[in-house]
Write a protein that holds these residues in place. Structure first.
Motif, PDB file in Angstrom:
ATOM      1  N   SER A 190      -6.769  -2.486 -11.613  1.00  7.98           N
ATOM      2  CA  SER A 190      -6.805  -2.615 -10.155  1.00  7.98           C
ATOM      3  C   SER A 190      -6.337  -1.314  -9.524  1.00  7.98           C
ATOM      4  N   LEU A 191      -6.352  -1.290  -8.205  1.00 13.62           N
ATOM      5  CA  LEU A 191      -5.903  -0.102  -7.471  1.00 13.62           C
ATOM      6  C   LEU A 191      -4.466   0.251  -7.839  1.00 13.62           C
ATOM      7  N   LYS A 192      -3.650  -0.790  -7.951  1.00 11.72           N
ATOM      8  CA  LYS A 192      -2.209  -0.589  -8.161  1.00 11.72           C
ATOM      9  C   LYS A 192      -1.884   0.177  -9.427  1.00 11.72           C
ATOM     10  N   SER A 227      -3.899   2.270 -10.984  1.00  6.46           N
ATOM     11  CA  SER A 227      -4.793   3.422 -11.133  1.00  6.46           C
ATOM     12  C   SER A 227      -3.986   4.724 -11.127  1.00  6.46           C
ATOM     13  N   PRO A 254      -4.264   9.646  -7.230  1.00  2.27           N
ATOM     14  CA  PRO A 254      -5.545  10.033  -6.613  1.00  2.27           C
ATOM     15  C   PRO A 254      -5.565  11.502  -6.207  1.00  2.27           C
ATOM     16  N   GLU A 314     -13.154  11.882  -6.039  1.00  4.84           N
ATOM     17  CA  GLU A 314     -13.747  10.922  -6.978  1.00  4.84           C
ATOM     18  C   GLU A 314     -15.111  10.400  -6.500  1.00  4.84           C
ATOM     19  N   PHE A 348     -10.158  -1.833  -4.503  1.00  9.16           N
ATOM     20  CA  PHE A 348     -10.205  -0.449  -4.999  1.00  9.16           C
ATOM     21  C   PHE A 348     -11.137   0.399  -4.129  1.00  9.16           C
ATOM     22  N   LYS A 356      -9.585   0.941  -0.571  1.00  8.67           N
ATOM     23  CA  LYS A 356      -8.306   1.636  -0.342  1.00  8.67           C
ATOM     24  C   LYS A 356      -8.057   2.885  -1.171  1.00  8.67           C
ATOM     25  N   ARG A 357      -8.890   3.140  -2.146  1.00 12.29           N
ATOM     26  CA  ARG A 357      -8.675   4.310  -2.998  1.00 12.29           C
ATOM     27  C   ARG A 357      -8.963   5.567  -2.174  1.00 12.29           C
ATOM     28  N   GLU A 358      -7.924   6.303  -1.850  1.00 10.74           N
ATOM     29  CA  GLU A 358      -8.076   7.382  -0.876  1.00 10.74           C
ATOM     30  C   GLU A 358      -8.866   8.596  -1.382  1.00 10.74           C
ATOM     31  N   SER A 359      -8.915   8.778  -2.719  1.00 15.75           N
ATOM     32  CA  SER A 359      -9.607   9.957  -3.253  1.00 15.75           C
ATOM     33  C   SER A 359     -11.115   9.764  -3.395  1.00 15.75           C
ATOM     34  N   LEU A 360     -11.632   8.570  -3.113  1.00 12.87           N
ATOM     35  CA  LEU A 360     -13.080   8.352  -3.242  1.00 12.87           C
ATOM     36  C   LEU A 360     -13.836   9.104  -2.145  1.00 12.87           C
TER      37      LEU A 360
END
Ligand SMILES: Nc1nc2c(ncn2[C@@H]2O[C@H](COP(=O)(O)OP(=O)(O)OP(=O)(O)O)[C@@H](O)[C@H]2O)c(=O)[nH]1
Ligand SMILES: [Mg+2]
Length: 198
Positions: free
Chosen positions: A14-16, A18, A21, A25, A107, A110-114
């Motif tokens: 999950s995001l947590k 990962s 970042p 990505e 994911f 909220k995944r900031e590097s995507l």
């Protein structure tokens, strides 16, 4: 622009859990069995980098790969590719499925590097409800510096006239086949141009 190296880095559920970042990505997402893992292998020219299988539901974790791009002038650019489990895989228990999709949507949201969402769509079935839902979801969550690329896969299964029609209907799409290795360099170029501006 060429991809000169790719290495598996780590997995997450999950995001947590990962990794940090810290690099731009590219997420590869779409229905189960559409060819996400195979596409990663095509792009990186490494046959067994990501695990592909004819059995749907092969990729069960969020898998991170470090990727190096190189331009003729020797300059090296780094990015990370993220191979994701497929949406809409029916054969797992319902509760597990909901859990999975929750983790996945979380994911993606909220995944900031995507920076890029590569949405893979089976070129034989381009109008499925689930892909429309994924498309709407991506458009809804997409922030300022993020883009969506629609990659139509398995075009080796279409005849010329079917392919022409699909191209005409989706002028911004990328049309690929892992089997025949077509359209792969187009996608590499599109990703590199967006990420590195070269
Ligand atoms: N004909 C054809 N088959 C392909 C192509 N790309 C992938 N496949 C096949 O489709 C099946 C699924 O490929 P994967 O790359 O594992 O698909 P995936 O989207 O990662 O699947 P999940 O991990 O289960 O979500 C495999 O049997 C591949 O060999 C393609 O371009 N053409
Ligand atoms: Mg996979």
């Amino acid at each position: 622009m060429k991809i000169i190296d790719a290495q598996f880095l780590t997995s997450a559920t999950s995001l947590k859990d990962s990794i940090s970042p810290d690099v731009a990505e590219v997420a590869f997402l779409g229905r189960s069995n559409v060819g996400k893992s195979s596409l990663l292998n095509s792009l990186t020219k490494k046959k067994a980098l990501a695990k592909a299988s004819s059995t749907p539901g092969k990729t069960k974790l969020i898998n991170f790969f470090d990727v190096k791009f190189k331009k003729d002038d020797e300059h090296i650019f780094k990015a990370r590719f993220v191979d994701l489990p497929g949406f809409g895989y029916a054969k797992v228990a319902k509760s597990l499925k909901e859990d999975w999709e929750q983790h996945l949507t979380d994911f993606l949201h909220k995944r900031e590097s995507l920076r890029i969402f590569v949405h893979l769509i089976d070129s034989r079935h381009p109008d499925l409800e689930i892909d429309k839902n994924v498309d709407e979801f991506l458009k809804y969550i997409k922030k300022g510096d993020q883009i969506i690329i629609n990659a139509f896969t398995k075009i080796d299964k279409l005849n010329q006239s079917e392919l022409s029609k699909l191209r005409a209907k989706n002028p911004d799409g990328i049309f690929i086949t892992n089997l025949k290795q077509k359209g792969i360099d187009n996608l590499t170029e599109k990703i590199a141009t967006y990420l590195f501006g070269v």
